[in-house]
Design an enzyme around this catalytic site. Structure first.
Site, short mmCIF file in Angstrom:
data_model
loop_
_atom_site.label_atom_id
_atom_site.label_comp_id
_atom_site.label_asym_id
_atom_site.label_seq_id
_atom_site.Cartn_x
_atom_site.Cartn_y
_atom_site.Cartn_z
N ASP A 259 0.87 -1.18 0.00
CA ASP A 259 0.00 0.00 0.00
C ASP A 259 0.91 1.24 0.00
O ASP A 259 1.39 1.65 -1.05
CB ASP A 259 -0.89 -0.11 1.24
CG ASP A 259 -1.95 0.96 1.35
OD1 ASP A 259 -2.13 1.73 0.41
OD2 ASP A 259 -2.62 1.02 2.40
N PHE B 194 -9.95 0.02 -0.30
CA PHE B 194 -9.72 -1.03 0.68
C PHE B 194 -10.32 -2.37 0.22
O PHE B 194 -11.45 -2.43 -0.26
CB PHE B 194 -10.34 -0.62 2.02
CG PHE B 194 -9.86 -1.44 3.17
CD1 PHE B 194 -8.62 -1.21 3.75
CD2 PHE B 194 -10.65 -2.47 3.67
CE1 PHE B 194 -8.16 -1.99 4.80
CE2 PHE B 194 -10.20 -3.25 4.73
CZ PHE B 194 -8.96 -3.01 5.29
P1 IMP Z 1 1.89 -0.59 3.80
O1 IMP Z 1 2.92 -0.71 4.90
O2 IMP Z 1 1.13 0.69 3.86
O3 IMP Z 1 2.46 -0.85 2.41
O4 IMP Z 1 0.78 -1.67 4.05
C1 IMP Z 1 1.07 -2.97 4.05
C2 IMP Z 1 0.14 -3.79 4.90
O5 IMP Z 1 -1.09 -3.14 5.25
C3 IMP Z 1 -0.26 -5.00 4.10
O6 IMP Z 1 0.67 -6.03 4.22
C4 IMP Z 1 -1.63 -5.33 4.66
O7 IMP Z 1 -1.49 -6.17 5.76
C5 IMP Z 1 -2.20 -3.99 5.06
N1 IMP Z 1 -3.10 -3.46 4.00
C6 IMP Z 1 -2.81 -2.52 3.06
N2 IMP Z 1 -3.85 -2.29 2.24
C7 IMP Z 1 -4.84 -3.10 2.67
C8 IMP Z 1 -6.20 -3.34 2.20
O8 IMP Z 1 -6.72 -2.77 1.22
N3 IMP Z 1 -6.91 -4.26 2.91
C9 IMP Z 1 -6.40 -4.95 3.98
N4 IMP Z 1 -5.15 -4.75 4.44
C10 IMP Z 1 -4.37 -3.84 3.79
#
Ligand code: IMP
Ligand code: MG
Length: 176
Positions: free
Chosen positions: A105, A154
């Protein structure tokens, strides 16, 4: 069919068949790139457990697997602080490591992982993710293997949760 988890409604977004095809494609690609060595796959818990399981079934060459537990999400909000909840206890000197994520994300989690592996004397570090939200991704770290790019909305299912629920869904749903 629409589903409800806690207070939110979700609609079907990506079928089990599409997920399987994307994972199989990543496995084929990674097998080719690591033909002559035994890579260490590191699954990122909790979310990546289903991706890793299916990925391993498609990966036919010798490989090793470990897990690391990271958490940055609180409900639907990504937090800047990424916590390491279960760490690595394996010597990875000279090894090729491929991190397997469910979704990238903002990239905070993989940035934290890159820092974590920086002093482990790896041969190389690669990142694989089933989902990428290109609009949300703000880091310069190269993501080497991407299953499916999705819009910045999401999602739940196939390991991904909304406040603990939805991980057991075999398809992916998007917030309505
Ligand atoms: P980041 O550190 O912002 O890249 O997010 C990574 C983590 O956030 C992922 O490994 C997921 O566990 C969680 N995450 C990010 N986007 C989503 C989503 O749309 N749905 C559910 N979990 C998410
Ligand atoms: Mg995750």
């Amino acid at each position: 069919m629409e589903i409800q988890l806690h207070d939110k409604h979700f609609v079907p977004f990506i079928s089990a068949d599409e997920l399987d095809k994307a994972i199989a494609k990543m496995a084929t690609q990674i097998s080719k790139d690591f033909e002559n060595e035994v890579p260490v796959f590191i699954g990122v818990l909790n979310g990546a457990f289903m991706v890793v399981s299916d990925f391993m079934k498609h990966y036919k060459n010798p490989c090793e697997l470990s897990f690391i537990k990271m958490a940055s999400y609180d409900g639907m909000q990504t937090t800047h602080e990424v916590k390491q909840l279960i760490g690595l206890n394996q010597d990875l000197t000279g090894r090729s490591v491929v991190v397997i994520e469910d979704i990238v994300d903002t990239g905070n989690t993989i940035e934290e992982l890159q820092k974590l592996f920086a002093d482990k004397n790896l041969k190389q570090l690669k990142f694989a993710t089933l989902f990428l939200k290109p609009e949300a991704y703000k880091k310069d770290i190269k993501i080497d293997y991407i299953g499916i790019e999705i819009e910045n909305k999401f999602i739940v299912g196939f390991g991904l949760d909304y406040d603990g629920l939805g991980r057991n869904l075999s398809e992916v749903y998007q917030l309505k």
